[in-house]
Design a protein around this motif. Structure first.
Motif, short mmCIF file in Angstrom:
data_model
loop_
_atom_site.label_atom_id
_atom_site.label_comp_id
_atom_site.label_asym_id
_atom_site.label_seq_id
_atom_site.Cartn_x
_atom_site.Cartn_y
_atom_site.Cartn_z
N ARG A 82 1.50 -1.17 0.09
CA ARG A 82 -0.34 -0.43 -0.43
C ARG A 82 1.09 1.44 0.54
O ARG A 82 0.83 2.12 -0.66
N MET A 139 -6.31 -3.36 12.36
CA MET A 139 -4.96 -3.87 10.74
C MET A 139 -4.42 -5.18 10.95
O MET A 139 -4.21 -5.93 9.32
N LEU A 150 -14.77 -2.57 12.03
CA LEU A 150 -14.58 -1.16 11.28
C LEU A 150 -15.12 0.02 12.14
O LEU A 150 -14.69 1.04 12.57
N LEU A 153 -12.82 0.52 15.47
CA LEU A 153 -11.92 1.73 14.73
C LEU A 153 -12.54 2.74 14.32
O LEU A 153 -12.10 4.09 15.72
N LEU A 154 -13.81 3.46 13.67
CA LEU A 154 -14.01 4.44 13.65
C LEU A 154 -14.39 5.22 14.65
O LEU A 154 -13.97 6.65 15.51
N ASN A 157 -11.46 5.77 16.90
CA ASN A 157 -10.58 7.48 16.63
C ASN A 157 -11.61 8.50 17.05
O ASN A 157 -10.40 9.33 17.54
N VAL A 212 -22.88 6.24 7.45
CA VAL A 212 -23.22 4.80 7.01
C VAL A 212 -24.48 4.02 6.80
O VAL A 212 -25.07 3.45 5.97
N THR A 215 -25.28 5.81 3.27
CA THR A 215 -24.77 4.76 2.37
C THR A 215 -25.13 2.70 2.24
O THR A 215 -25.17 3.01 1.20
N ALA A 216 -25.03 2.49 3.53
CA ALA A 216 -26.17 1.43 3.05
C ALA A 216 -27.45 0.80 2.82
O ALA A 216 -27.69 0.30 1.84
N TYR A 219 -26.57 1.74 -1.43
CA TYR A 219 -25.98 0.56 -2.04
C TYR A 219 -26.85 -0.73 -1.94
O TYR A 219 -26.97 -0.85 -3.14
N LEU B 62 -15.14 12.79 3.64
CA LEU B 62 -16.03 11.36 3.83
C LEU B 62 -17.33 10.54 3.14
O LEU B 62 -17.31 9.92 2.13
N LEU B 63 -17.89 12.10 2.87
CA LEU B 63 -18.96 11.82 1.43
C LEU B 63 -18.47 11.78 0.19
O LEU B 63 -18.79 11.35 -0.67
N VAL B 66 -17.20 7.85 -0.29
CA VAL B 66 -18.39 6.78 -0.02
C VAL B 66 -19.25 7.60 -1.58
O VAL B 66 -19.48 5.74 -2.02
N ALA B 69 -18.34 5.61 -4.72
CA ALA B 69 -18.43 3.63 -4.65
C ALA B 69 -19.67 3.45 -4.73
O ALA B 69 -19.97 1.97 -5.07
N ARG B 76 -12.63 6.28 -7.18
CA ARG B 76 -12.83 6.97 -5.38
C ARG B 76 -11.30 8.81 -5.87
O ARG B 76 -10.89 8.46 -6.45
N PRO B 86 -5.42 4.59 6.12
CA PRO B 86 -6.02 3.74 6.19
C PRO B 86 -7.02 4.17 7.92
O PRO B 86 -7.23 2.65 8.23
N LEU B 87 -6.89 4.72 8.67
CA LEU B 87 -8.04 4.65 9.91
C LEU B 87 -9.32 5.28 9.36
O LEU B 87 -9.77 5.03 11.03
N PHE B 88 -9.53 5.71 8.66
CA PHE B 88 -11.36 5.57 8.45
C PHE B 88 -11.62 4.96 7.51
O PHE B 88 -12.47 5.49 7.12
N PRO B 89 -11.79 3.65 7.34
CA PRO B 89 -12.34 2.91 5.90
C PRO B 89 -13.14 3.20 6.59
O PRO B 89 -14.40 2.54 7.11
N GLN B 90 -14.44 2.86 5.12
CA GLN B 90 -15.80 2.82 4.67
C GLN B 90 -16.21 2.04 4.19
O GLN B 90 -16.01 1.36 3.03
N ASP B 91 -16.99 0.64 5.08
CA ASP B 91 -17.44 -0.93 3.86
C ASP B 91 -18.30 -0.83 4.13
O ASP B 91 -18.64 -1.45 5.46
N TRP B 92 -19.93 -0.18 3.66
CA TRP B 92 -21.19 -0.33 4.60
C TRP B 92 -22.29 -1.30 3.72
O TRP B 92 -23.19 -0.90 3.38
N ASN B 93 -21.36 -1.75 2.52
CA ASN B 93 -22.28 -2.85 0.90
C ASN B 93 -22.59 -4.05 2.16
O ASN B 93 -22.52 -4.95 0.88
N ILE B 94 -23.00 -4.23 3.05
CA ILE B 94 -23.65 -5.54 3.48
C ILE B 94 -24.94 -6.17 2.93
O ILE B 94 -25.37 -5.26 3.13
#
Lengths: 340, 221
Positions: A82, A139, A150, A153-154, A157, A212, A215-216, A219, B62-63, B66, B69, B76, B86-94
């Protein structure tokens, strides 16, 4: 004052607007908002992280340690691939170790920091250490991370910016016992900066939760099964996400009621960012969210993820709610104390 | 904030029954409103504006992070990526855009001295581990599933002894650990295949199940 009230008072005329803006700037530097919400987030996130560490005690080496199938070499290679984040990368790569002793020490440190942060002992320092621990553990096993890791972590922080130890903590008890001294000008300045940081942190947490859900939902709108209402028909039949398969399959047979539930899920997520600031309606939205998450947690084998999203929702409850909750708990405990 | 400080009633709000009990108790560490005077007030204002500017920047990025995506073809913005990772990853496609419409099973067999062992359904172990268990271990529930999907998301290798991608190396290591847990002897190579069992759409029969090979990979000593 509650977070929403501070963010959005009624504005009638432009002059009112300017006055409100100045008033709001004043409030944001002088009054820490949502101190109970911050404390709830601290207790919830650190408590769940501690629970997760203890639950996985027997699996710790395979999840985060040198015994992981994601070997320290693979981990290092992924960090290097990375690239670019060189000088600060020790903050989140410190767990990539070959040494079982180092890992055991790290695990003990993580348990201790989570517990002390939960109790609110030297909260400011613990908040930083907790963010450090969570980043390292996240990580190290990011390849197997779910929504729980996830969100931990957020929140960890963002909480570094906040003052989550002002309520319901050992720090708060100590501060309440101390005799108040007069405040010098420099101390006053420090307190104002700390207050702005806290309020910004709380606003970021609220915004993150809204992102969150928004976006969810967006999607999902792209997916054909969420549009035709059959998404839950499939989701409830997935072996990977079935704690009680018989119950899931029975629910999956509900047909149009299930389609309705799918639509309620998407619409409530989509409108969450807007509705959460509407005075009474927000309780309805929060109850719908709570129901969704309890269902997901119990039926779909995602208990930790569900629990931490519930904690995130609690940020939107106003201070008077927590004061009433505190009073109710005191009342429940008072008769017992008397009978002793 | 000011005048309420300094009284002795702070610790025992529960006894003051007549008072407004939903009023927030004072925060002893909050600013007192002590006048700062010119330069210090400028510092306070500057700090406040700086913090707010950074917070708003974070929200905007942030906007931006996401947003693209949501439409599959847009990349992006690099600036949002650099800020949030890498400290504020976003992954909300469950379960989105669609939940999987099939159950998949990872089946493996070990080869020793050029002779194959039996096929073993590794997913079955995971499924059994969280049946009726309200708090399953991540190792039993997430590790294998994520390792398979990470491998499938990359470029799958099917040739014997080809250099493996990191995702394939990881999946192979996961499989070796699982076989060891099951008491299988350590193989020279592992052969992996994925069984797909489609879920019947509402009111229709289920499509036929299928299998696809994922590869045969050397196990390092």
């Amino acid at each position: 004052m509650t977070l929403p009230r501070a963010l959005g008072p009624e504005i009638a005329t432009p002059r009112d607007g300017a006055r409100h803006a100045r008033h709001r700037l004043h409030a944001v530097t002088r009054t820490p908002l949502g101190l109970y919400g911050a404390a709830v987030l601290r207790i919830g996130v650190s408590g769940l992280f501690l629970l997760n560490l203890l639950r996985e005690a027997a699996h710790a080496d395979r999840l985060w340690g040198p015994g992981s199938p994601y070997t320290p070499e693979l981990f290092r290679a992924s960090v290097e691939a990375r690239g670019a984040d060189g000088r600060l990368s020790w903050w989140y790569t410190w767990l990539g170790t070959q040494s079982p002793d180092y890992f055991r020490a790290a695990y003990v440190l993580a348990v201790a920091v989570s517990a002390l942060y939960l109790l609110g002992w030297h909260t400011r320092l613990m908040a930083v250490l907790f963010a450090f621990v969570v980043a390292g553990f996240y990580m190290r096993s990011a390849v197997a991370a779910s929504g729980f890791e996830l969100l931990s972590l957020l929140f960890a922080n963002y909480l570094v910016l906040c003052a989550p130890g002002r309520r319901w903590s050992l720090d708060a008890r100590r501060a309440a016992r101390a005799t108040p001294a007069s405040v010098s000008r420099y101390e006053e300045l420090r307190r104002r900066v700390v207050t702005v940081l806290h309020n910004a942190g709380m606003a970021l947490i609220a915004f993150q939760v809204m992102v969150v859900y928004g976006t969810a939902a967006l999607y999902k709108i792209r997916g054909a099964t969420w549009r035709d209402g059959s998404a839950l028909h499939y989701a409830l039949r997935l072996d990977d996400f079935a704690t009680f398969p018989e119950l899931s399959v029975r629910l999956a047979g509900l047909g149009s009621a299930l389609a309705l539930l799918a639509y309620v899920t998407v619409v409530s997520q989509l409108l969450f960012p807007a509705l959460v600031f509407v005075p009474r309606l927000k309780y309805v939205v929060l109850v719908v969210m709570l129901g969704t998450h309890l269902g997901i947690g119990l039926l779909m084998a995602l208990p930790m993820f569900s629990a931490i999203t519930v904690v995130g929702d609690l940020v939107f409850l106003p201070t008077p709610f927590w004061l009433r909750a505190e009073r109710a708990v005191r009342r429940l405990r008072a008769p017992r104390a008397k009978s002793r | 904030m000011n005048g309420t400080d300094g009284t002795d009633g702070r610790g025992d709000t529960e006894r003051t029954d007549g008072a407004d009990l939903t009023a927030e108790p004072p925060d002893p560490l909050a600013p007192r409103g002590t006048p700062l005077g010119g330069p210090l007030r400028a510092v306070a204002r500057g700090a406040a504006l700086l913090v707010m500017a950074v917070a708003l920047t974070h929200m905007a990025l942030l906007l931006l992070y996401v947003g693209p995506a949501l439409s599959p073809d847009t990349a992006r913005p690099a600036r949002a990526d650099a800020w949030l990772r890498p400290l504020f990853p976003q992954d909300w496609n469950i379960f989105a855009p669609d939940p999987p419409r099939a159950n998949t099973r990872l089946e493996v067999r070990g080869w020793r001295a050029d002779r194959p062992g039996r096929w073993i359904d590794l997913t079955a172990h995971d499924v059994a581990a969280h049946r009726g268990n309200p708090l399953p271990s991540r190792e039993d529930q997430t590790v294998l599933r994520k390792a398979v999907s990470a491998h499938l998301a990359g470029s799958p290798h099917t040739q014997l002894r080809a250099p493996l991608t990191p995702a394939a190396q990881y999946l192979r290591n996961v499989v070796v650990v699982r076989l060891d847990d099951l008491g299988e002897p350590r193989p020279d190579t592992v052969e992996l295949r994925l069984r797909t069992l489609p879920i019947a759409p509402p009111g229709h029969p289920a499509p036929a199940a299928s299998r696809r090979p994922l590869g045969t990979w050397e196990v390092l000593p």
